[in-house]
Write a protein that holds these residues in place. Structure first.
Motif, PDB file in Angstrom:
ATOM      1  N   ASN A 138      55.233   7.861  34.651  1.00  0.00           N
ATOM      2  CA  ASN A 138      54.619   7.146  33.536  1.00  0.00           C
ATOM      3  C   ASN A 138      53.285   6.584  34.007  1.00  0.00           C
ATOM      4  OD1 ASN A 138      56.506   7.307  31.331  1.00  0.00           O
ATOM      5  ND2 ASN A 138      57.847   5.908  32.436  1.00  0.00           N
ATOM      6  N   VAL A 139      52.266   6.768  33.197  1.00  0.00           N
ATOM      7  CA  VAL A 139      50.935   6.241  33.494  1.00  0.00           C
ATOM      8  C   VAL A 139      50.546   5.283  32.376  1.00  0.00           C
ATOM      9  CG1 VAL A 139      48.497   6.789  33.855  1.00  0.00           C
ATOM     10  CG2 VAL A 139      50.272   8.347  34.717  1.00  0.00           C
ATOM     11  N   VAL A 140      50.241   4.042  32.735  1.00  0.00           N
ATOM     12  CA  VAL A 140      49.826   3.043  31.753  1.00  0.00           C
ATOM     13  C   VAL A 140      48.313   2.882  31.843  1.00  0.00           C
ATOM     14  CG1 VAL A 140      50.107   0.693  30.916  1.00  0.00           C
ATOM     15  CG2 VAL A 140      52.025   1.852  32.047  1.00  0.00           C
ATOM     16  N   ALA A 141      47.629   3.063  30.718  1.00  0.00           N
ATOM     17  CA  ALA A 141      46.175   2.927  30.677  1.00  0.00           C
ATOM     18  C   ALA A 141      45.792   2.024  29.513  1.00  0.00           C
ATOM     19  CB  ALA A 141      45.521   4.294  30.539  1.00  0.00           C
ATOM     20  N   ALA A 151      38.709   4.400  34.513  1.00  0.00           N
ATOM     21  CA  ALA A 151      38.436   3.469  35.604  1.00  0.00           C
ATOM     22  C   ALA A 151      39.693   3.287  36.441  1.00  0.00           C
ATOM     23  CB  ALA A 151      37.965   2.136  35.049  1.00  0.00           C
ATOM     24  N   ARG A 152      39.490   2.907  37.685  1.00  0.00           N
ATOM     25  CA  ARG A 152      40.608   2.722  38.604  1.00  0.00           C
ATOM     26  C   ARG A 152      41.258   1.351  38.399  1.00  0.00           C
ATOM     27  NH1 ARG A 152      40.638   6.236  43.086  1.00  0.00           N
ATOM     28  NH2 ARG A 152      38.897   7.727  43.051  1.00  0.00           N
ATOM     29  N   PRO A 153      42.516   1.211  38.811  1.00  0.00           N
ATOM     30  CA  PRO A 153      43.159  -0.113  38.736  1.00  0.00           C
ATOM     31  C   PRO A 153      42.511  -1.069  39.724  1.00  0.00           C
ATOM     32  CG  PRO A 153      44.559   1.451  39.907  1.00  0.00           C
ATOM     33  CD  PRO A 153      43.422   2.242  39.341  1.00  0.00           C
ATOM     34  N   ALA A 154      42.779  -2.357  39.540  1.00  0.00           N
ATOM     35  CA  ALA A 154      42.164  -3.373  40.391  1.00  0.00           C
ATOM     36  C   ALA A 154      42.640  -3.282  41.837  1.00  0.00           C
ATOM     37  CB  ALA A 154      42.454  -4.763  39.833  1.00  0.00           C
ATOM     38  N   THR A 155      43.888  -2.847  42.050  1.00  0.00           N
ATOM     39  CA  THR A 155      44.423  -2.738  43.406  1.00  0.00           C
ATOM     40  C   THR A 155      45.115  -1.395  43.588  1.00  0.00           C
ATOM     41  OG1 THR A 155      46.621  -3.632  42.894  1.00  0.00           O
ATOM     42  CG2 THR A 155      44.869  -5.231  43.372  1.00  0.00           C
ATOM     43  N   LYS A 156      45.180  -0.934  44.820  1.00  0.00           N
ATOM     44  CA  LYS A 156      45.866   0.319  45.114  1.00  0.00           C
ATOM     45  C   LYS A 156      47.369   0.199  44.881  1.00  0.00           C
ATOM     46  CE  LYS A 156      42.522   1.946  48.567  1.00  0.00           C
ATOM     47  NZ  LYS A 156      42.327   2.339  50.000  1.00  0.00           N
ATOM     48  N   PHE A 210      45.532   8.410  42.337  1.00  0.00           N
ATOM     49  CA  PHE A 210      44.700   8.147  41.163  1.00  0.00           C
ATOM     50  C   PHE A 210      44.336   9.445  40.466  1.00  0.00           C
ATOM     51  CE2 PHE A 210      40.419   8.038  39.336  1.00  0.00           C
ATOM     52  CZ  PHE A 210      40.628   7.134  38.303  1.00  0.00           C
ATOM     53  N   GLU A 211      44.047  10.488  41.224  1.00  0.00           N
ATOM     54  CA  GLU A 211      43.672  11.771  40.633  1.00  0.00           C
ATOM     55  C   GLU A 211      44.799  12.332  39.766  1.00  0.00           C
ATOM     56  OE1 GLU A 211      40.976  10.655  43.615  1.00  0.00           O
ATOM     57  OE2 GLU A 211      43.175  10.910  43.804  1.00  0.00           O
ATOM     58  N   GLN A 212      46.040  12.216  40.236  1.00  0.00           N
ATOM     59  CA  GLN A 212      47.177  12.681  39.446  1.00  0.00           C
ATOM     60  C   GLN A 212      47.330  11.851  38.175  1.00  0.00           C
ATOM     61  OE1 GLN A 212      50.147  12.249  42.469  1.00  0.00           O
ATOM     62  NE2 GLN A 212      50.121  14.412  43.023  1.00  0.00           N
TER      63      GLN A 212
END
Length: 304
Positions: free
Chosen positions: A167-170, A103-108, A117-119
């Motif tokens: 770094n990507v936080v999920a 899912a996408r984050p709440a804000t850009k 987002f794709e990356q």
């Protein structure tokens, strides 16, 4: 004649002994396949991960990541605009169109430094694929579609990990407070940090900074006093519904966090060397201070 007979009898006797005891001179070869299988099983057992862990990952190509330098973001230390008091928590983001995407984050504004987002989604998938040990593996951590990306930012290299990257936080809902920090260098997955709110103190307050989130706001202790600057930093943690606002100050840089569901995320740009960890404050809807990391005995206020 008797001598020849005795010599021939002796030779025959020696051949018989050698034939019977040949295995003592040339023992059977070791059962290599069985030994190898046992060694692999033991190695897998030793690398099992539980709770908070930093897993070493095999490199998995995930394509080129165009990560912009921090120069373009120096003027904006906040991850996104201040949350509204009347609606303090951003609504949970809708899943993306691809069925296997997170899912996408709440804000850009939670996607920083030119990271799309794709990356970020492809990077998360690469990290989950690269973790292949059966306990805590990609199967154990779940699939990318089980997560929501809450932050993506530039990673500045240091003496412990020289290459820059991202770094990507999920995060995901079960178990509560579960998150991963996926690290990518040169377009390849290089590590994944796993933690959950269970790792925090039992008497945690309304704001709970991630106990293992230091990798987002500090460089290697080997470089203490000699960090590479400017340095993009991030802070993550969880909040109770009563919290309407969280602020973070770090080395002269100040950010108002985004409240994305039960999570808060903040980021900024550090332009000078620091010795103190980020200072975190939480407020309720009336503006009352309900949390201060300076008075939190479980929060490490100085950097290692």
């Amino acid at each position: 004649m008797n001598e020849s007979y005795e010599q021939g009898e002796l030779e025959e006797w020696m051949r018989e002994i050698l034939a019977k005891d040949a295995y003592t001179i040339h023992p059977s070869s070791a059962p290599y396949p069985a030994i190898r299988r046992r060694g692999l099983a033991e190695r897998r057992r030793r690398v099992a991960v539980t709770g908070a862990v930093l897993a070493a990952l095999a490199a998995v190509p995930v394509g080129a990541y165009a990560v912009n330098g921090g120069g373009g973001g120096r003027g904006a230390d906040t991850a996104a605009p201040n949350p509204s008091v009347s609606a303090p928590h951003a609504p949970a983001a809708k899943p993306s169109s691809a069925p296997d995407d997170p899912a996408r984050p709440a804000t850009k504004g939670q996607l920083l430094d030119g990271i799309t987002f794709e990356q970020a989604a492809q990077g998360l998938k690469a990290c989950l694929r690269a973790e292949s040990a059966p306990p805590g593996s990609a199967r154990g951590l779940g699939k990318a579609k089980d997560y929501r990306i809450v932050l993506a930012l530039k990673k500045t290299g240091d003496s412990n990990s020289a290459g820059d990257g991202i770094n990507v936080v999920a995060v995901k809902e079960k178990p509560a407070g579960f998150r991963v920090v996926c690290t990518l260098e040169g377009g390849e997955a290089s590590g994944i940090s796993v933690s959950s709110s269970d790792a925090g103190p039992p008497d945690a307050g309304p704001v709970l900074p991630d106990v293992n989130g230091g990798k987002l706001y500090q460089q290697s202790f080997i470089d203490k006093g000699h960090w590479k600057l400017p340095f993009r930093w991030g802070v993550i943690g969880t909040v109770e519904p009563s919290v309407a606002k969280v602020t973070v100050s770090y080395g002269g840089s100040r950010a108002t966090a985004v409240l994305d569901g039960p999570w808060f995320v903040a980021a900024g740009m550090l332009n000078r060397q620091v010795t103190l960890a980020p200072h975190i404050k939480g407020y309720d809807a009336a503006g009352k201070l309900v949390y201060d990391s300076d008075t939190d005995s479980t929060y490490q206020r100085t950097l290692p």
